[in-house]
Design an enzyme around this catalytic site. Sequence first.
Site, mmCIF file in Angstrom:
data_model
loop_
_atom_site.group_PDB
_atom_site.id
_atom_site.type_symbol
_atom_site.label_atom_id
_atom_site.label_comp_id
_atom_site.label_asym_id
_atom_site.label_seq_id
_atom_site.Cartn_x
_atom_site.Cartn_y
_atom_site.Cartn_z
ATOM 1 N N LYS A 13 0.822 -1.215 0.000
ATOM 2 C CA LYS A 13 0.000 0.000 0.000
ATOM 3 C C LYS A 13 0.852 1.259 0.000
ATOM 4 O O LYS A 13 0.573 2.212 -0.726
ATOM 5 C CB LYS A 13 -0.927 0.023 1.224
ATOM 6 C CG LYS A 13 -1.921 -1.104 1.301
ATOM 7 C CD LYS A 13 -2.917 -0.895 2.429
ATOM 8 C CE LYS A 13 -2.269 -0.732 3.791
ATOM 9 N NZ LYS A 13 -1.498 -1.939 4.200
ATOM 10 N N ARG A 125 10.796 -8.325 5.880
ATOM 11 C CA ARG A 125 10.875 -6.997 6.483
ATOM 12 C C ARG A 125 11.481 -7.078 7.876
ATOM 13 O O ARG A 125 12.279 -6.233 8.276
ATOM 14 C CB ARG A 125 9.482 -6.364 6.548
ATOM 15 C CG ARG A 125 9.490 -4.936 7.079
ATOM 16 C CD ARG A 125 8.102 -4.397 7.332
ATOM 17 N NE ARG A 125 7.341 -4.182 6.117
ATOM 18 C CZ ARG A 125 6.101 -3.704 6.095
ATOM 19 N NH1 ARG A 125 5.483 -3.412 7.236
ATOM 20 N NH2 ARG A 125 5.474 -3.512 4.952
ATOM 21 N N ARG A 135 11.998 0.680 11.259
ATOM 22 C CA ARG A 135 10.941 1.006 12.196
ATOM 23 C C ARG A 135 11.047 0.112 13.422
ATOM 24 O O ARG A 135 11.336 -1.080 13.329
ATOM 25 C CB ARG A 135 9.586 0.813 11.524
ATOM 26 C CG ARG A 135 9.252 1.893 10.551
ATOM 27 C CD ARG A 135 8.124 1.523 9.610
ATOM 28 N NE ARG A 135 7.022 0.824 10.254
ATOM 29 C CZ ARG A 135 5.900 0.495 9.607
ATOM 30 N NH1 ARG A 135 5.758 0.802 8.339
ATOM 31 N NH2 ARG A 135 4.923 -0.126 10.223
ATOM 32 N N ARG A 146 0.166 -7.896 13.655
ATOM 33 C CA ARG A 146 -0.586 -6.918 12.869
ATOM 34 C C ARG A 146 -1.313 -7.591 11.711
ATOM 35 O O ARG A 146 -2.444 -7.235 11.377
ATOM 36 C CB ARG A 146 0.360 -5.833 12.337
ATOM 37 C CG ARG A 146 0.786 -4.824 13.397
ATOM 38 C CD ARG A 146 2.057 -4.100 13.025
ATOM 39 N NE ARG A 146 1.993 -3.494 11.723
ATOM 40 C CZ ARG A 146 3.058 -3.101 11.016
ATOM 41 N NH1 ARG A 146 4.272 -3.277 11.527
ATOM 42 N NH2 ARG A 146 2.926 -2.550 9.849
#
Length: 201
Positions: A13, A125, A135, A146
């Site tokens: 996204k 990731r 992050r 998540r």
Amino acid sequence: MRLVLLGPPGAGKGTQAKRLAERHHVPHLSTGDILRSEVKASSELGRQVDSKMRAGELIDDDTISSVVASRLAQPDAAHGFILDGYPRTIRQANALEGALGSQSLTAVVELMIDEGELFARVEARARVAGSAGARADDNSVTLRKRLVAFIKESQPLSAFYEGRGLLFKTDGSAPVEEIAATIDDHLRTCGGANHPRLPKL
């Protein structure tokens, strides 16, 4: 153009939202980025959400809807926006409609991707989470948490927006430029792009 991008963590996204924002000269509103900036600034909101974000928990509907409504009221969003990461629930979707008032969304694009590939992406990731600039919430445990939360809470949004005639689904596992071209074609058909086809970036 007022566009919502749906899809789980790792679906791409953010990549598509940034490209669309540059192409259509509207702000890319990532709720994750907004919340992380609040945490970095040590604001009251940042302190409230910091521990939840680190644990991979979703922020409650009222809090995140208030944050988004405040951001949409800023001048740069007056002529359109790309929303990435919101809404995640039907309650949030109703809150967004309330914030938009007489305006309506141009389209809702959902990036569809196989669950197995998604877990592979979040693991990839997570492997770079220790690198510079990564992050703090990008680790295997929180990313998987998540993803599970998304699958449980967000899937009803498809039916919600399909019922409003706004939903467009596309293959999120396709090459980035192919996804981008598909989204561009759809936006032209629904009036979200006011210019002829632009060359690929």
